[in-house]
Design a protein around this motif. Sequence first.
Motif, mmCIF file in Angstrom:
data_model
loop_
_atom_site.group_PDB
_atom_site.id
_atom_site.type_symbol
_atom_site.label_atom_id
_atom_site.label_comp_id
_atom_site.label_asym_id
_atom_site.label_seq_id
_atom_site.Cartn_x
_atom_site.Cartn_y
_atom_site.Cartn_z
ATOM 1 N N LYS A 12 33.184 42.198 -28.659
ATOM 2 C CA LYS A 12 32.335 42.206 -29.862
ATOM 3 C C LYS A 12 30.970 42.736 -29.471
ATOM 4 O O LYS A 12 30.438 42.411 -28.413
ATOM 5 C CB LYS A 12 32.160 40.781 -30.382
ATOM 6 N N LEU A 13 30.389 43.530 -30.360
ATOM 7 C CA LEU A 13 29.009 43.974 -30.143
ATOM 8 C C LEU A 13 28.073 42.856 -30.575
ATOM 9 O O LEU A 13 28.280 42.224 -31.613
ATOM 10 C CB LEU A 13 28.727 45.226 -30.984
ATOM 11 N N LEU A 14 27.059 42.621 -29.770
ATOM 12 C CA LEU A 14 26.053 41.606 -30.112
ATOM 13 C C LEU A 14 24.749 42.319 -30.469
ATOM 14 O O LEU A 14 24.141 42.976 -29.624
ATOM 15 C CB LEU A 14 25.837 40.653 -28.934
ATOM 16 N N GLY A 37 21.578 41.313 -33.439
ATOM 17 C CA GLY A 37 20.599 40.229 -33.539
ATOM 18 C C GLY A 37 21.200 38.847 -33.304
ATOM 19 O O GLY A 37 20.480 37.878 -33.086
ATOM 20 N N GLY A 38 22.520 38.764 -33.413
ATOM 21 C CA GLY A 38 23.206 37.496 -33.175
ATOM 22 C C GLY A 38 23.071 36.488 -34.302
ATOM 23 O O GLY A 38 23.570 35.368 -34.205
ATOM 24 N N GLN A 39 22.427 36.855 -35.406
ATOM 25 C CA GLN A 39 22.155 35.867 -36.454
ATOM 26 C C GLN A 39 23.384 35.563 -37.303
ATOM 27 O O GLN A 39 23.407 34.567 -38.028
ATOM 28 C CB GLN A 39 20.985 36.320 -37.336
ATOM 29 N N SER A 40 24.397 36.388 -37.208
ATOM 30 C CA SER A 40 25.683 36.064 -37.833
ATOM 31 C C SER A 40 26.739 35.811 -36.756
ATOM 32 O O SER A 40 27.567 34.910 -36.895
ATOM 33 C CB SER A 40 26.153 37.209 -38.743
ATOM 34 N N LEU A 41 26.711 36.598 -35.692
ATOM 35 C CA LEU A 41 27.747 36.467 -34.662
ATOM 36 C C LEU A 41 27.609 35.179 -33.849
ATOM 37 O O LEU A 41 28.620 34.517 -33.578
ATOM 38 C CB LEU A 41 27.717 37.694 -33.725
ATOM 39 N N VAL A 42 26.400 34.783 -33.461
ATOM 40 C CA VAL A 42 26.276 33.579 -32.620
ATOM 41 C C VAL A 42 26.707 32.311 -33.376
ATOM 42 O O VAL A 42 27.399 31.478 -32.796
ATOM 43 C CB VAL A 42 24.886 33.472 -31.960
ATOM 44 N N GLY A 79 17.415 39.530 -36.426
ATOM 45 C CA GLY A 79 18.445 40.230 -37.194
ATOM 46 C C GLY A 79 18.117 41.720 -37.321
ATOM 47 O O GLY A 79 16.957 42.091 -37.437
ATOM 48 N N THR A 80 19.148 42.544 -37.281
ATOM 49 C CA THR A 80 18.969 43.998 -37.297
ATOM 50 C C THR A 80 19.577 44.617 -38.555
ATOM 51 O O THR A 80 20.460 44.023 -39.179
ATOM 52 C CB THR A 80 19.660 44.644 -36.084
ATOM 53 N N ILE A 81 19.139 45.823 -38.863
ATOM 54 C CA ILE A 81 19.718 46.514 -40.032
ATOM 55 C C ILE A 81 21.163 46.918 -39.734
ATOM 56 O O ILE A 81 22.031 46.824 -40.600
ATOM 57 C CB ILE A 81 18.857 47.722 -40.482
ATOM 58 N N ALA A 101 24.868 40.142 -48.813
ATOM 59 C CA ALA A 101 23.704 40.629 -48.065
ATOM 60 C C ALA A 101 22.953 41.688 -48.869
ATOM 61 O O ALA A 101 23.546 42.432 -49.656
ATOM 62 C CB ALA A 101 24.153 41.189 -46.724
ATOM 63 N N GLU A 102 21.642 41.741 -48.640
ATOM 64 C CA GLU A 102 20.785 42.641 -49.410
ATOM 65 C C GLU A 102 20.894 44.093 -48.957
ATOM 66 O O GLU A 102 20.902 45.018 -49.786
ATOM 67 C CB GLU A 102 19.315 42.205 -49.297
ATOM 68 N N TYR A 103 20.916 44.329 -47.631
ATOM 69 C CA TYR A 103 20.871 45.721 -47.159
ATOM 70 C C TYR A 103 22.040 46.584 -47.642
ATOM 71 O O TYR A 103 21.833 47.741 -48.004
ATOM 72 C CB TYR A 103 20.761 45.766 -45.625
HETATM 73 C C1 LIG Z 1 19.850 30.818 -41.744
HETATM 74 C C2 LIG Z 1 20.287 32.232 -41.984
HETATM 75 C C3 LIG Z 1 20.059 32.810 -43.213
HETATM 76 C C4 LIG Z 1 20.431 34.126 -43.448
HETATM 77 N N1 LIG Z 1 20.198 34.657 -44.684
HETATM 78 C C5 LIG Z 1 20.542 35.938 -44.917
HETATM 79 C C6 LIG Z 1 20.293 36.541 -46.195
HETATM 80 O O1 LIG Z 1 19.754 35.919 -47.105
HETATM 81 N N2 LIG Z 1 20.668 37.830 -46.371
HETATM 82 C C7 LIG Z 1 21.264 38.560 -45.372
HETATM 83 O O2 LIG Z 1 21.559 39.725 -45.577
HETATM 84 N N3 LIG Z 1 21.511 38.015 -44.185
HETATM 85 C C8 LIG Z 1 21.170 36.737 -43.929
HETATM 86 N N4 LIG Z 1 21.436 36.204 -42.701
HETATM 87 C C9 LIG Z 1 22.168 37.014 -41.717
HETATM 88 C C10 LIG Z 1 21.236 37.896 -40.946
HETATM 89 O O3 LIG Z 1 20.625 38.836 -41.782
HETATM 90 C C11 LIG Z 1 21.979 38.626 -39.829
HETATM 91 O O4 LIG Z 1 20.978 39.109 -39.029
HETATM 92 C C12 LIG Z 1 22.867 39.782 -40.207
HETATM 93 O O5 LIG Z 1 23.852 39.460 -41.113
HETATM 94 C C13 LIG Z 1 23.604 40.302 -38.964
HETATM 95 O O6 LIG Z 1 22.747 41.064 -38.224
HETATM 96 P P1 LIG Z 1 22.576 40.817 -36.686
HETATM 97 O O7 LIG Z 1 21.767 41.934 -36.165
HETATM 98 O O8 LIG Z 1 22.094 39.444 -36.453
HETATM 99 O O9 LIG Z 1 24.073 41.037 -36.154
HETATM 100 P P2 LIG Z 1 25.044 40.155 -35.253
HETATM 101 O O10 LIG Z 1 25.107 38.770 -35.740
HETATM 102 O O11 LIG Z 1 24.717 40.370 -33.823
HETATM 103 O O12 LIG Z 1 26.411 40.907 -35.554
HETATM 104 C C14 LIG Z 1 27.101 40.754 -36.789
HETATM 105 C C15 LIG Z 1 28.416 41.530 -36.741
HETATM 106 O O13 LIG Z 1 28.173 42.930 -36.802
HETATM 107 C C16 LIG Z 1 28.695 43.593 -35.630
HETATM 108 N N5 LIG Z 1 27.703 44.597 -35.250
HETATM 109 C C17 LIG Z 1 26.388 44.363 -35.015
HETATM 110 N N6 LIG Z 1 25.745 45.517 -34.744
HETATM 111 C C18 LIG Z 1 26.676 46.498 -34.815
HETATM 112 C C19 LIG Z 1 26.610 47.926 -34.635
HETATM 113 N N7 LIG Z 1 25.462 48.539 -34.362
HETATM 114 N N8 LIG Z 1 27.762 48.631 -34.791
HETATM 115 C C20 LIG Z 1 28.932 47.998 -35.117
HETATM 116 N N9 LIG Z 1 29.040 46.665 -35.275
HETATM 117 C C21 LIG Z 1 27.938 45.923 -35.143
HETATM 118 C C22 LIG Z 1 28.852 42.495 -34.607
HETATM 119 O O14 LIG Z 1 29.858 42.798 -33.658
HETATM 120 C C23 LIG Z 1 29.223 41.308 -35.461
HETATM 121 O O15 LIG Z 1 30.573 41.327 -35.784
HETATM 122 C C24 LIG Z 1 21.073 34.886 -42.427
HETATM 123 C C25 LIG Z 1 21.310 34.307 -41.177
HETATM 124 C C26 LIG Z 1 20.926 32.985 -40.945
HETATM 125 C C27 LIG Z 1 21.199 32.374 -39.607
#
Ligand SMILES: Cc1cc2nc3c(=O)[nH]c(=O)nc-3n(C[C@H](O)[C@H](O)[C@H](O)COP(=O)(O)OP(=O)(O)OC[C@H]3O[C@@H](n4cnc5c(N)ncnc54)[C@H](O)[C@@H]3O)c2cc1C
Lengths: 286, 159
Positions: free
Chosen positions: A29-31, A33-38, A110-112, A123-125
């Motif tokens: 799995k790609l990691l 921001g980890g805000q959904s994956l962790v 969290g990343t776009i 999700a908004e994006y």
């Molecule tokens: C308390 C809380 C509230 C939140 N509220 C919201 C909200 O209101 N709206 C919203 O949109 N989000 C919300 N989120 C989620 C947040 O925005 C996450 O950051 C986002 O959904 C995932 O981005 P990430 O960078 O953290 O990805 P990760 O958690 O690291 O990855 C998510 C998934 O995407 C895959 N992935 C990641 N990057 C890539 C890439 N470059 N190419 C291919 N696959 C990839 C990973 O393998 C994984 O399966 C919330 C999270 C928390 C903990």
Amino acid sequence: MKPPKFEYHAPSTLDEALALLARYNGDAKLLAGGQSLVPLLNFRLARPAALIDLNRITSLAYIREHDGHVRLGAMTRQRAIEFSPVVARRLPLLREATRWVGHLPIRSRGTIGGSIAHADPSAEYPAVLTALEGEVVARGPKGERTLSSGALFETYLTTTLAPDEILTEVRLPVMPEGAGWAFEELARRHGDFAIVGVAAAVWRSGGRVTARLATAGAGGTPRRLRAAEEIVERDGLGAAAIEAAGRRASELVEPDADIHASADYRRHLAGVLTERALKRAAERAA
Amino acid sequence: MTAATVRLTVNGAAREGRCEPRKLLVDFLREDLGLTGTHVGCEHGICGACTVLINGDAARSCLMLAVQADGAEITTVEGLMRDGRLHPLQEAFREHHGLQCGFCTPGMLLTALDLLRTNPSPSEQEVREGISAVLCRCTGYHGIVKAVRAAAVTLAPSR
Ligand SMILES: Cc1cc2nc3c(=O)[nH]c(=O)nc-3n(C[C@H](O)[C@H](O)[C@H](O)COP(=O)(O)OP(=O)(O)OC[C@H]3O[C@@H](n4cnc5c(N)ncnc54)[C@H](O)[C@@H]3O)c2cc1C
Ligand code: FES
Ligand code: FES
């Protein structure tokens, strides 16, 4: 220890990351921001053999204006987007949507790219990508391809990205000068995922109105509301047309019920929020 | 699985430890470095008790692996006091009843610091929005909002 065991890799280049993905053949799995994956790891709902951490690949974090587009590297933090002058000037809709993404400490990490690849329908994006007719760039062993929102999002938490592909860039066309915008959303508490959200942009050129509308949380993928856009493009941005566009929006969506809301309630919200978003966007438009 | 070495700066001091890659940063801070001021609640990003500053930005330490913090600068609640005196934000929490049991307080303080850094004079609504990142089950938030607004005033000249 909460997460299950995994091998951990933190490559510093995209090529290394692609090679690692290929080596694990779908088990990694790609990691980002980890805000959904962790959270998924902590619940042990995800048990990948390996994590490939993209956070050391500095070349994946940037915001650049180029050729009528703003290009955002996949590892650009939501927080960087929130405070970017380029985004504030060229993509005010993206900026406003960002304020709805979780809370500041979530947006720090969290990343776009993660937000779009994760494909949470609330999700908004993804809704902004859809409304602004943006594209994402995916890189795999066979090279690069660009995908529209329609070609990317398949259903709940599912995209058409192959297991050996990495989303590298998000491209959004610069919003025209004088465009108005609004992101309207209803969530249980500020910072929670949307029950329904609506992204809107409108602009006038040569006496004609162009409108863009897309939903979050009203079905398995973000949804463009073309038939509602057409109403204001034809009849203008007066109160009656905006109301009619809202009604049309609630007919267009195909929401599902879950623990947060019934399908009927989501349908109702899609209409109300479309109306509010169009009204506010029209007020802001030159 | 092989353990990895993690070297980082915590509250201005160089620290080092060895742990499995799956160890969460919050557990590393508490168990390996003995910094138990950072609390751990939900362990999935919702409650905010584990919030610390990572290279200056507030973030959840339960959603980050310790190995990811290699090379980072971390501030925890233990780093807020200066010369044996409470940080002005901590003083304001004491003054305005911004805490009862104290479980949410470390995360609340670091979240509020980040909020005041990005928005030095927030309105009441902005403070409420900012601290909605952290759950408090005791205070009803009024005291916390007052404390953060009061701290904004005290901190203003030094910024
Ligand atoms: C308390 C809380 C509230 C939140 N509220 C919201 C909200 O209101 N709206 C919203 O949109 N989000 C919300 N989120 C989620 C947040 O925005 C996450 O950051 C986002 O959904 C995932 O981005 P990430 O960078 O953290 O990805 P990760 O958690 O690291 O990855 C998510 C998934 O995407 C895959 N992935 C990641 N990057 C890539 C890439 N470059 N190419 C291919 N696959 C990839 C990973 O393998 C994984 O399966 C919330 C999270 C928390 C903990
Ligand atoms: S323990 Fe990290 S957010 Fe709850
Ligand atoms: S003071 Fe007890 S949870 Fe906030």
